[in-house]
Structure formats: C-alpha cells, structure tokens
Scaffold this motif. Sequence first.
Motif, PDB file in Angstrom:
ATOM      1  N   TYR A  86       0.857  -1.193   0.000  1.00  0.00           N
ATOM      2  CA  TYR A  86       0.000   0.000   0.000  1.00  0.00           C
ATOM      3  C   TYR A  86       0.884   1.231   0.000  1.00  0.00           C
ATOM      4  O   TYR A  86       1.502   1.563   1.012  1.00  0.00           O
ATOM      5  N   VAL A  87       0.956   1.894  -1.129  1.00  0.00           N
ATOM      6  CA  VAL A  87       1.828   3.068  -1.236  1.00  0.00           C
ATOM      7  C   VAL A  87       1.089   4.183  -1.963  1.00  0.00           C
ATOM      8  O   VAL A  87       0.474   3.957  -3.010  1.00  0.00           O
ATOM      9  N   ASN A  88       1.127   5.391  -1.389  1.00  0.00           N
ATOM     10  CA  ASN A  88       0.666   6.575  -2.123  1.00  0.00           C
ATOM     11  C   ASN A  88       1.813   7.004  -3.017  1.00  0.00           C
ATOM     12  O   ASN A  88       2.783   7.600  -2.550  1.00  0.00           O
ATOM     13  N   LYS A  89       1.701   6.699  -4.298  1.00  0.00           N
ATOM     14  CA  LYS A  89       2.845   6.859  -5.181  1.00  0.00           C
ATOM     15  C   LYS A  89       2.902   8.254  -5.793  1.00  0.00           C
ATOM     16  O   LYS A  89       1.880   8.834  -6.140  1.00  0.00           O
ATOM     17  N   GLY A  90       4.134   8.753  -5.917  1.00  0.00           N
ATOM     18  CA  GLY A  90       4.351  10.061  -6.525  1.00  0.00           C
ATOM     19  C   GLY A  90       4.347   9.973  -8.040  1.00  0.00           C
ATOM     20  O   GLY A  90       4.096   8.921  -8.637  1.00  0.00           O
ATOM     21  N   GLU A  91       4.649  11.083  -8.671  1.00  0.00           N
ATOM     22  CA  GLU A  91       4.638  11.150 -10.137  1.00  0.00           C
ATOM     23  C   GLU A  91       5.877  10.480 -10.711  1.00  0.00           C
ATOM     24  O   GLU A  91       6.995  10.646 -10.200  1.00  0.00           O
ATOM     25  N   LEU A  92       5.682   9.743 -11.793  1.00  0.00           N
ATOM     26  CA  LEU A  92       6.801   9.078 -12.453  1.00  0.00           C
ATOM     27  C   LEU A  92       7.504  10.041 -13.401  1.00  0.00           C
ATOM     28  O   LEU A  92       6.880  10.946 -13.951  1.00  0.00           O
ATOM     29  N   PRO A  93       8.801   9.835 -13.631  1.00  0.00           N
ATOM     30  CA  PRO A  93       9.545  10.738 -14.515  1.00  0.00           C
ATOM     31  C   PRO A  93       9.238  10.522 -15.998  1.00  0.00           C
ATOM     32  O   PRO A  93       9.688  11.307 -16.836  1.00  0.00           O
ATOM     33  N   LEU A  94       8.515   9.466 -16.352  1.00  0.00           N
ATOM     34  CA  LEU A  94       8.119   9.267 -17.743  1.00  0.00           C
ATOM     35  C   LEU A  94       6.729   8.640 -17.789  1.00  0.00           C
ATOM     36  O   LEU A  94       6.298   7.970 -16.847  1.00  0.00           O
ATOM     37  N   LYS A  95       6.023   8.902 -18.872  1.00  0.00           N
ATOM     38  CA  LYS A  95       4.627   8.489 -18.996  1.00  0.00           C
ATOM     39  C   LYS A  95       4.442   7.253 -19.870  1.00  0.00           C
ATOM     40  O   LYS A  95       3.399   6.615 -19.829  1.00  0.00           O
ATOM     41  N   GLU A  96       5.418   6.935 -20.707  1.00  0.00           N
ATOM     42  CA  GLU A  96       5.297   5.784 -21.592  1.00  0.00           C
ATOM     43  C   GLU A  96       6.636   5.070 -21.706  1.00  0.00           C
ATOM     44  O   GLU A  96       7.682   5.615 -21.325  1.00  0.00           O
ATOM     45  N   GLU A  99      13.220   3.847 -24.389  1.00  0.00           N
ATOM     46  CA  GLU A  99      14.570   3.296 -24.344  1.00  0.00           C
ATOM     47  C   GLU A  99      15.510   4.324 -23.744  1.00  0.00           C
ATOM     48  O   GLU A  99      15.519   5.489 -24.143  1.00  0.00           O
ATOM     49  N   ILE A 100      16.292   3.900 -22.780  1.00  0.00           N
ATOM     50  CA  ILE A 100      17.211   4.824 -22.093  1.00  0.00           C
ATOM     51  C   ILE A 100      18.570   4.141 -21.900  1.00  0.00           C
ATOM     52  O   ILE A 100      18.744   2.953 -22.152  1.00  0.00           O
ATOM     53  N   GLN A 101      19.516   4.922 -21.425  1.00  0.00           N
ATOM     54  CA  GLN A 101      20.816   4.405 -21.021  1.00  0.00           C
ATOM     55  C   GLN A 101      20.786   4.206 -19.501  1.00  0.00           C
ATOM     56  O   GLN A 101      20.390   5.099 -18.760  1.00  0.00           O
ATOM     57  N   LEU A 102      21.192   3.028 -19.072  1.00  0.00           N
ATOM     58  CA  LEU A 102      21.316   2.749 -17.638  1.00  0.00           C
ATOM     59  C   LEU A 102      22.800   2.685 -17.306  1.00  0.00           C
ATOM     60  O   LEU A 102      23.547   1.904 -17.892  1.00  0.00           O
ATOM     61  N   GLU A 203      16.978  13.566 -16.950  1.00  0.00           N
ATOM     62  CA  GLU A 203      16.201  13.907 -18.136  1.00  0.00           C
ATOM     63  C   GLU A 203      17.088  14.380 -19.283  1.00  0.00           C
ATOM     64  O   GLU A 203      16.922  13.973 -20.436  1.00  0.00           O
ATOM     65  N   MET A 204      18.048  15.254 -19.006  1.00  0.00           N
ATOM     66  CA  MET A 204      18.890  15.840 -20.059  1.00  0.00           C
ATOM     67  C   MET A 204      19.697  14.775 -20.789  1.00  0.00           C
ATOM     68  O   MET A 204      19.961  14.885 -21.990  1.00  0.00           O
ATOM     69  N   ASN A 205      20.100  13.746 -20.073  1.00  0.00           N
ATOM     70  CA  ASN A 205      20.929  12.697 -20.675  1.00  0.00           C
ATOM     71  C   ASN A 205      20.118  11.488 -21.126  1.00  0.00           C
ATOM     72  O   ASN A 205      20.683  10.521 -21.641  1.00  0.00           O
ATOM     73  N   ASN A 206      18.817  11.545 -20.917  1.00  0.00           N
ATOM     74  CA  ASN A 206      17.947  10.411 -21.230  1.00  0.00           C
ATOM     75  C   ASN A 206      18.532   9.128 -20.623  1.00  0.00           C
ATOM     76  O   ASN A 206      18.735   8.109 -21.292  1.00  0.00           O
ATOM     77  N   ALA A 207      18.807   9.225 -19.335  1.00  0.00           N
ATOM     78  CA  ALA A 207      19.511   8.130 -18.674  1.00  0.00           C
ATOM     79  C   ALA A 207      19.051   7.965 -17.240  1.00  0.00           C
ATOM     80  O   ALA A 207      18.505   8.888 -16.615  1.00  0.00           O
ATOM     81  N   VAL A 208      19.278   6.759 -16.711  1.00  0.00           N
ATOM     82  CA  VAL A 208      19.130   6.486 -15.294  1.00  0.00           C
ATOM     83  C   VAL A 208      20.512   6.114 -14.777  1.00  0.00           C
ATOM     84  O   VAL A 208      21.185   5.248 -15.351  1.00  0.00           O
ATOM     85  N   VAL A 209      20.926   6.779 -13.707  1.00  0.00           N
ATOM     86  CA  VAL A 209      22.219   6.495 -13.094  1.00  0.00           C
ATOM     87  C   VAL A 209      21.989   5.762 -11.781  1.00  0.00           C
ATOM     88  O   VAL A 209      21.165   6.182 -10.961  1.00  0.00           O
TER      89      VAL A 209
END
Length: 214
Positions: A86-96, A99-102, A203-209
């Motif tokens: 049960y979590v009140n979830k915040g807004e996600l950084p993307l809607k759909e 493909e990103i760089q991890l 967001e600027m790098n289209n990446a997750v670090v």
Amino acid sequence: MRIIKILLIISLIWPFVDANIANADDEEDYKKYEGDVHKKHNDDYDDDEEDDDYDYYKEEEDYEYYDQRYPETNSNTWNIWTRSTYVNKGELPLKEAKEIQLKLENNNNTVSLYLIPLDGEIYVPGKIVAELLGAKVVNYDDSKILEINKAGTELIFRAGTNVVYYNEIKTPIPAVTFYLNDNIYVPISVISNGLGYVAEWQEMNNAVVLKLLK
C-alpha cells in the motif's frame, strides 16, 4: 537302450540348463531395464534440474500475492523500495515506455534498455540490471523465476507476483512482476535498492544512473 540313457540324462540335467538360460535372459533384461531407467532418470534430471531446486517456491501457495493488510505508506519517489503493498505513489519521470541508457555512477558500464511505467512503478528487466550491478543471475524459465546473488544478498522473483524472497525472507514489493520477451520485469526501486543502489533519473541525458546507497 543307449537312446533311453541319453534321454534320461537330458531329463535330469535340463532343469539346471533351463534355469541358467532363464537367469541369463533375466540378467540381460534387467540390464536393459536398468539402462532405460537410468537414461530416463538422466533425461528427466537434465530437463528439470533447474527447477527441482525451486519446488518450494513453485508449490508454496502464498507465493503468488503478499497479504496487503499493512499501514498505508507515503512515497513521493519512484526509486525507493518501501517494502509495502500500500503506497501513495508520486509522479513518475516518464509516462510511456522509453529506451534509455542505464549507467553506474563513476563507472563506464552502460546498457540500453526499455523502462516501462506501470501501476505507479518503473519496470526494468531484472536480469540485465542485476548483471550490470555485478550480480550472479540464474533464470528458471519454466517457473518464470529469477535468482540474483551478490555479496551475500539474494533476491528471488517470480513473474506474476508482488513478492520477493530477500535473503529467504518473503517480502512485499509495491507492484506485480511480469514476464515479457524472455525477461522478468521488476520495479527498478526493488532491484536497485535490494542490491545497495538507488536509481536517479537524468532527463537531459535520457539516462538512469545507479548510485550506491549511503
């Protein structure tokens, strides 16, 4: 008279000869049977050896869904594993799906993969992320189970559940895992936090670090 003697001798020794022939036939049949049994056993073992070790996880009735009677938890971020259903979830950084760089912080290791936003979580293919983090990974395809081990930490996921076995302790996760394109997709918060990291969206790098938890 001689013929009678020969017939008499044959009648006396024939049971022993017949027994030896029968014994020889039985022994040959047994060897063939034994060989077939061993072959079948080996074939069965080869087919099922990956899953036999996980009968516990396959057969345990309460594996499928974790009991959701927990205090509601507030979480304003998508990258923190609250260990609650049960979590009140915040807004996600993307809607759909995207493909990103991890990437690993302070490391050249990088992979390209799809992030999938769903049910207030961001999903990633667990195997790919775990291997990027240097974990040992085993897939049990028939059972849709993913085993991850790193530095004394073990995570075991099964597709279609909201449960992870964290060092053999059944622990809730905030959303249900799923199987897609030969991968088990899990919330990035669970796999990264579980292995000692936190995911940061750039967001600027289209990446997750992935950064070490402090």
